[in-house]
Design a protein around this motif. Structure first.
Motif, PDB file in Angstrom:
ATOM      1  N   LYS A   1       5.653  31.123  -7.790  1.00 53.73           N
ATOM      2  CA  LYS A   1       5.812  29.914  -8.579  1.00 53.73           C
ATOM      3  C   LYS A   1       5.743  28.702  -7.670  1.00 53.73           C
ATOM      4  CE  LYS A   1      10.877  29.213  -8.653  1.00 53.73           C
ATOM      5  NZ  LYS A   1      12.058  29.105  -9.546  1.00 53.73           N
ATOM      6  N   ILE A   2       5.299  27.588  -8.227  1.00 48.82           N
ATOM      7  CA  ILE A   2       5.238  26.338  -7.491  1.00 48.82           C
ATOM      8  C   ILE A   2       5.517  25.209  -8.471  1.00 48.82           C
ATOM      9  CG2 ILE A   2       2.739  26.061  -7.808  1.00 48.82           C
ATOM     10  CD1 ILE A   2       2.655  24.824  -4.997  1.00 48.82           C
ATOM     11  N   LYS A   3       6.285  24.221  -8.017  1.00 48.86           N
ATOM     12  CA  LYS A   3       6.618  23.098  -8.884  1.00 48.86           C
ATOM     13  C   LYS A   3       5.379  22.236  -9.112  1.00 48.86           C
ATOM     14  CE  LYS A   3      10.719  20.296  -9.699  1.00 48.86           C
ATOM     15  NZ  LYS A   3      12.000  19.821  -9.116  1.00 48.86           N
ATOM     16  N   ILE A   4       5.309  21.555 -10.245  1.00 54.29           N
ATOM     17  CA  ILE A   4       4.113  20.799 -10.598  1.00 54.29           C
ATOM     18  C   ILE A   4       3.829  19.670  -9.621  1.00 54.29           C
ATOM     19  CG2 ILE A   4       4.222  21.407 -13.035  1.00 54.29           C
ATOM     20  CD1 ILE A   4       5.441  18.634 -13.566  1.00 54.29           C
ATOM     21  N   ASN A   5       4.833  19.239  -8.847  1.00 55.57           N
ATOM     22  CA  ASN A   5       4.595  18.217  -7.822  1.00 55.57           C
ATOM     23  C   ASN A   5       4.199  18.831  -6.480  1.00 55.57           C
ATOM     24  OD1 ASN A   5       7.005  19.292  -6.959  1.00 55.57           O
ATOM     25  ND2 ASN A   5       8.220  17.437  -7.278  1.00 55.57           N
ATOM     26  N   LYS A   6       3.861  20.109  -6.520  1.00 61.77           N
ATOM     27  CA  LYS A   6       3.376  20.875  -5.359  1.00 61.77           C
ATOM     28  C   LYS A   6       4.482  21.138  -4.338  1.00 61.77           C
ATOM     29  CE  LYS A   6      -0.707  21.221  -2.370  1.00 61.77           C
ATOM     30  NZ  LYS A   6      -1.865  20.511  -1.782  1.00 61.77           N
ATOM     31  N   LYS A   7       5.713  21.134  -4.778  1.00 60.63           N
ATOM     32  CA  LYS A   7       6.838  21.439  -3.908  1.00 60.63           C
ATOM     33  C   LYS A   7       7.502  22.732  -4.362  1.00 60.63           C
ATOM     34  CE  LYS A   7       7.758  16.551  -2.895  1.00 60.63           C
ATOM     35  NZ  LYS A   7       8.763  15.454  -2.947  1.00 60.63           N
TER      36      LYS A   7
ATOM     37  N   LEU B   1       0.821  -1.209   0.000  1.00 58.35           N
ATOM     38  CA  LEU B   1       0.000   0.000   0.000  1.00 58.35           C
ATOM     39  C   LEU B   1       0.854   1.258   0.000  1.00 58.35           C
ATOM     40  CD1 LEU B   1      -2.828  -1.012   2.517  1.00 58.35           C
ATOM     41  CD2 LEU B   1      -3.002  -0.807   0.033  1.00 58.35           C
ATOM     42  N   PHE B   2       1.963   1.208   0.746  1.00 58.83           N
ATOM     43  CA  PHE B   2       2.877   2.363   0.796  1.00 58.83           C
ATOM     44  C   PHE B   2       3.504   2.615  -0.569  1.00 58.83           C
ATOM     45  CE2 PHE B   2       7.181   4.078   1.518  1.00 58.83           C
ATOM     46  CZ  PHE B   2       6.841   5.273   2.125  1.00 58.83           C
ATOM     47  N   VAL B   3       3.932   1.525  -1.232  1.00 61.06           N
ATOM     48  CA  VAL B   3       4.536   1.655  -2.555  1.00 61.06           C
ATOM     49  C   VAL B   3       3.520   2.182  -3.561  1.00 61.06           C
ATOM     50  CG1 VAL B   3       5.550   0.392  -4.493  1.00 61.06           C
ATOM     51  CG2 VAL B   3       6.292  -0.095  -2.160  1.00 61.06           C
ATOM     52  N   LEU B   4       2.280   1.651  -3.488  1.00 62.46           N
ATOM     53  CA  LEU B   4       1.239   2.116  -4.389  1.00 62.46           C
ATOM     54  C   LEU B   4       0.926   3.591  -4.167  1.00 62.46           C
ATOM     55  CD1 LEU B   4      -1.238  -0.913  -4.346  1.00 62.46           C
ATOM     56  CD2 LEU B   4       0.271  -0.205  -6.214  1.00 62.46           C
ATOM     57  N   ALA B   5       0.938   4.008  -2.893  1.00 59.24           N
ATOM     58  CA  ALA B   5       0.691   5.418  -2.583  1.00 59.24           C
ATOM     59  C   ALA B   5       1.784   6.299  -3.168  1.00 59.24           C
ATOM     60  CB  ALA B   5       0.593   5.614  -1.078  1.00 59.24           C
ATOM     61  N   LEU B   6       3.032   5.834  -3.065  1.00 55.25           N
ATOM     62  CA  LEU B   6       4.137   6.599  -3.632  1.00 55.25           C
ATOM     63  C   LEU B   6       4.008   6.713  -5.145  1.00 55.25           C
ATOM     64  CD1 LEU B   6       7.259   5.343  -1.629  1.00 55.25           C
ATOM     65  CD2 LEU B   6       6.159   7.580  -1.490  1.00 55.25           C
ATOM     66  N   ILE B   7       3.651   5.584  -5.774  1.00 57.15           N
ATOM     67  CA  ILE B   7       3.521   5.581  -7.238  1.00 57.15           C
ATOM     68  C   ILE B   7       2.402   6.510  -7.682  1.00 57.15           C
ATOM     69  CG2 ILE B   7       2.920   4.159  -9.237  1.00 57.15           C
ATOM     70  CD1 ILE B   7       4.323   1.814  -7.842  1.00 57.15           C
ATOM     71  N   SER B   8       1.259   6.427  -6.974  1.00 58.01           N
ATOM     72  CA  SER B   8       0.109   7.242  -7.371  1.00 58.01           C
ATOM     73  C   SER B   8       0.344   8.731  -7.154  1.00 58.01           C
ATOM     74  CB  SER B   8      -1.137   6.800  -6.596  1.00 58.01           C
ATOM     75  OG  SER B   8      -0.968   7.015  -5.201  1.00 58.01           O
ATOM     76  N   SER B   9       1.220   9.070  -6.191  1.00 57.89           N
ATOM     77  CA  SER B   9       1.485  10.477  -5.909  1.00 57.89           C
ATOM     78  C   SER B   9       2.659  11.030  -6.711  1.00 57.89           C
ATOM     79  CB  SER B   9       1.769  10.670  -4.410  1.00 57.89           C
ATOM     80  OG  SER B   9       2.942   9.969  -4.029  1.00 57.89           O
ATOM     81  N   TYR B  10       3.332  10.170  -7.468  1.00 60.57           N
ATOM     82  CA  TYR B  10       4.492  10.614  -8.242  1.00 60.57           C
ATOM     83  C   TYR B  10       4.046  11.412  -9.455  1.00 60.57           C
ATOM     84  CZ  TYR B  10       8.557  10.430 -11.297  1.00 60.57           C
ATOM     85  OH  TYR B  10       9.594  10.765 -12.129  1.00 60.57           O
ATOM     86  N   ILE B  11       4.614  12.567  -9.636  1.00 61.60           N
ATOM     87  CA  ILE B  11       4.302  13.438 -10.768  1.00 61.60           C
ATOM     88  C   ILE B  11       5.521  13.493 -11.681  1.00 61.60           C
ATOM     89  CG2 ILE B  11       3.531  15.713 -11.511  1.00 61.60           C
ATOM     90  CD1 ILE B  11       1.531  14.258  -9.732  1.00 61.60           C
ATOM     91  N   PRO B  12       5.466  12.849 -12.855  1.00 56.06           N
ATOM     92  CA  PRO B  12       6.606  12.898 -13.776  1.00 56.06           C
ATOM     93  C   PRO B  12       6.896  14.334 -14.192  1.00 56.06           C
ATOM     94  CG  PRO B  12       4.986  11.244 -14.458  1.00 56.06           C
ATOM     95  CD  PRO B  12       4.340  12.067 -13.394  1.00 56.06           C
ATOM     96  N   LEU B  13       8.164  14.668 -14.293  1.00 60.95           N
ATOM     97  CA  LEU B  13       8.547  16.022 -14.654  1.00 60.95           C
ATOM     98  C   LEU B  13       8.445  16.244 -16.162  1.00 60.95           C
ATOM     99  CD1 LEU B  13      11.613  16.645 -12.310  1.00 60.95           C
ATOM    100  CD2 LEU B  13       9.210  17.246 -11.958  1.00 60.95           C
ATOM    101  N   ASN B  14       8.211  17.488 -16.534  1.00 57.78           N
ATOM    102  CA  ASN B  14       8.093  17.874 -17.937  1.00 57.78           C
ATOM    103  C   ASN B  14       9.446  18.250 -18.516  1.00 57.78           C
ATOM    104  OD1 ASN B  14       5.226  17.741 -17.778  1.00 57.78           O
ATOM    105  ND2 ASN B  14       5.156  19.835 -16.976  1.00 57.78           N
ATOM    106  N   ASP B  15       9.490  18.344 -19.823  1.00 61.40           N
ATOM    107  CA  ASP B  15      10.609  18.993 -20.481  1.00 61.40           C
ATOM    108  C   ASP B  15      10.624  20.459 -20.060  1.00 61.40           C
ATOM    109  OD1 ASP B  15      11.504  20.760 -22.993  1.00 61.40           O
ATOM    110  OD2 ASP B  15      12.532  18.830 -23.133  1.00 61.40           O
ATOM    111  N   GLU B  16      11.805  21.037 -19.888  1.00 60.26           N
ATOM    112  CA  GLU B  16      11.912  22.411 -19.394  1.00 60.26           C
ATOM    113  C   GLU B  16      11.256  23.426 -20.326  1.00 60.26           C
ATOM    114  OE1 GLU B  16      12.900  23.486 -16.514  1.00 60.26           O
ATOM    115  OE2 GLU B  16      13.509  21.515 -15.774  1.00 60.26           O
ATOM    116  N   ASN B  17      11.096  23.077 -21.598  1.00 62.68           N
ATOM    117  CA  ASN B  17      10.496  24.008 -22.550  1.00 62.68           C
ATOM    118  C   ASN B  17       8.985  23.821 -22.706  1.00 62.68           C
ATOM    119  OD1 ASN B  17      12.938  25.337 -23.241  1.00 62.68           O
ATOM    120  ND2 ASN B  17      13.491  23.650 -24.598  1.00 62.68           N
ATOM    121  N   THR B  18       8.389  22.985 -21.857  1.00 62.62           N
ATOM    122  CA  THR B  18       6.942  22.786 -21.909  1.00 62.62           C
ATOM    123  C   THR B  18       6.220  24.098 -21.639  1.00 62.62           C
ATOM    124  OG1 THR B  18       7.116  20.483 -21.177  1.00 62.62           O
ATOM    125  CG2 THR B  18       4.993  21.571 -20.859  1.00 62.62           C
TER     126      THR B  18
END
Length: 345
Positions: A163-169, A21-38
């Motif tokens: 500004k805020i990062k797309i992963n909310k950090k 469950l912990f691993v699944l929670a980590l996977i579901s909360s992971y936000i892949p990063l974009n290309d810097e020129n997005t």
């Protein structure tokens, strides 16, 4: 099996379940990063409230016939789906996610209203898993690579660039004082006009969030495209001009006073400000072939690959449209209205 063995087995199974469950929670909360020129949306759309955003074969839009709730459709207006309630604007898209501002939805509209929250939100492209990024009111917003840059309006009507990062950090205040519209983002640079001491063209480097003067013009709402900066000429009655970044030359595109404009491909759509003959017009980006789109006063000029959408001044509906590149033929956005009516059934 002894009681001791049963207890050990139960503890082991429970531990495995917890780990899974912990691993699944980590996977579901992971936000892949974009290309810097997005780039989340075109600057012209965002300068017109960002009600439409085309991305990866879909158009995400705030449906004015349904209190500006979030919908999606194909560029030809087929396969319309409602994604989320609440009044949305400044829609951006990148990677697997949508980003948008939401206002309190206490008011009504032509076809009903809902109650909602306010702030900046991130959701999947299907509208699921909506997550609040910052609970605030904004003036403008753009997705710049892996960060949302936005003008935040506080309770005292003061505006700061955040500004805020797309992963909310990594939430930061970029500039606590200056009014900086981040809508025009190109290759790591935000182009904007000054508002305090001057109206020069500035460049904010998002790598270190430092600004520098590009050109000492007197401009408003710059849009960069193919080496040119299109802008409203503040000093000369807000006529529409373009400035060549390569040759340092200014071209006057029209002497009409304009209220707003949008640039897409080879076309500019612009609202002429006039007491006697207000109208929405279009022309090529070099100022040639100026033609009437529709007489009257309009706003919220949003453009996709198929259509240009707009509505009457202070009138949410009807929403009008015409072909982006084809002959002018103004009709109403009936597909949006029918989709909203279907939601009421």
């Amino acid at each position: 099996m002894t009681s001791k063995q049963k207890n050990i087995l139960a503890i082991s199974v429970t531990s495995v379940i917890i780990i899974v469950l912990f691993v699944l929670a980590l996977i579901s909360s992971y936000i892949p990063l974009n290309d810097e020129n997005t780039v989340g949306n075109t600057p012209g759309n965002l300068n017109n409230n960002g009600y439409f955003c085309e991305y990866d074969g879909r158009v995400y839009f705030a449906n004015a016939y349904d209190n500006y709730s979030l919908y999606s459709m194909n560029p030809d207006e087929t396969d319309i789906k409602k994604l989320h309630d609440g009044s949305s604007s400044h829609i951006c898209a990148g990677g697997d996610y949508l980003y948008y501002a939401m206002a309190n939805a206490g008011g009504g509209s032509d076809l009903g209203s809902v109650r909602g929250s306010y702030g900046i939100y991130r959701s999947k492209l299907n509208g699921k898993s909506a997550t609040g990024m910052d609970r605030c009111h904004i003036v403008s917003m753009q997705l710049c690579g892996n960060y949302l840059y936005y003008e935040k309006l506080d309770a005292k009507s003061s505006i700061s660039l955040e500004k805020i990062k797309i992963n909310k950090k990594d939430k930061q205040t970029v500039n606590p004082d200056a009014i900086i519209n981040p809508s025009c983002y190109v290759d790591g640079i935000i182009y904007y006009n000054g508002t305090d001491e001057d109206h020069y063209l500035y460049a904010l480097n998002t790598a270190n969030d430092t600004s520098s003067v590009v050109w000492q013009g007197n401009i408003w709402n710059p849009i960069y495209q193919n080496g040119y900066v299109y802008y409203m000429d503040v000093e000369n009655n807000y006529r529409l001009c373009r400035y060549s970044m390569n040759s340092d030359v200014v071209e006057i595109l029209t002497n009409d006073r304009i209220d707003m404009f949008n640039v897409y491909g080879d076309y500019i759509y612009y609202q002429v400000s006039s007491k006697d003959a207000p109208a929405l017009k279009r022309m090529f980006t070099d100022g040639s072939s100026q033609e009437l789109v529709r007489e009257g006063v309009y706003q919220n000029i949003n453009i996709t690959s198929e259509y240009v959408y707009f509505n009457g001044f202070k009138e949410a509906a009807p929403v009008y449209k015409t072909s982006t590149f084809g002959p002018v033929n103004v009709t109403t956005f009936d597909a949006g209205m029918q989709a909203a009516l279907a939601e009421l059934d």
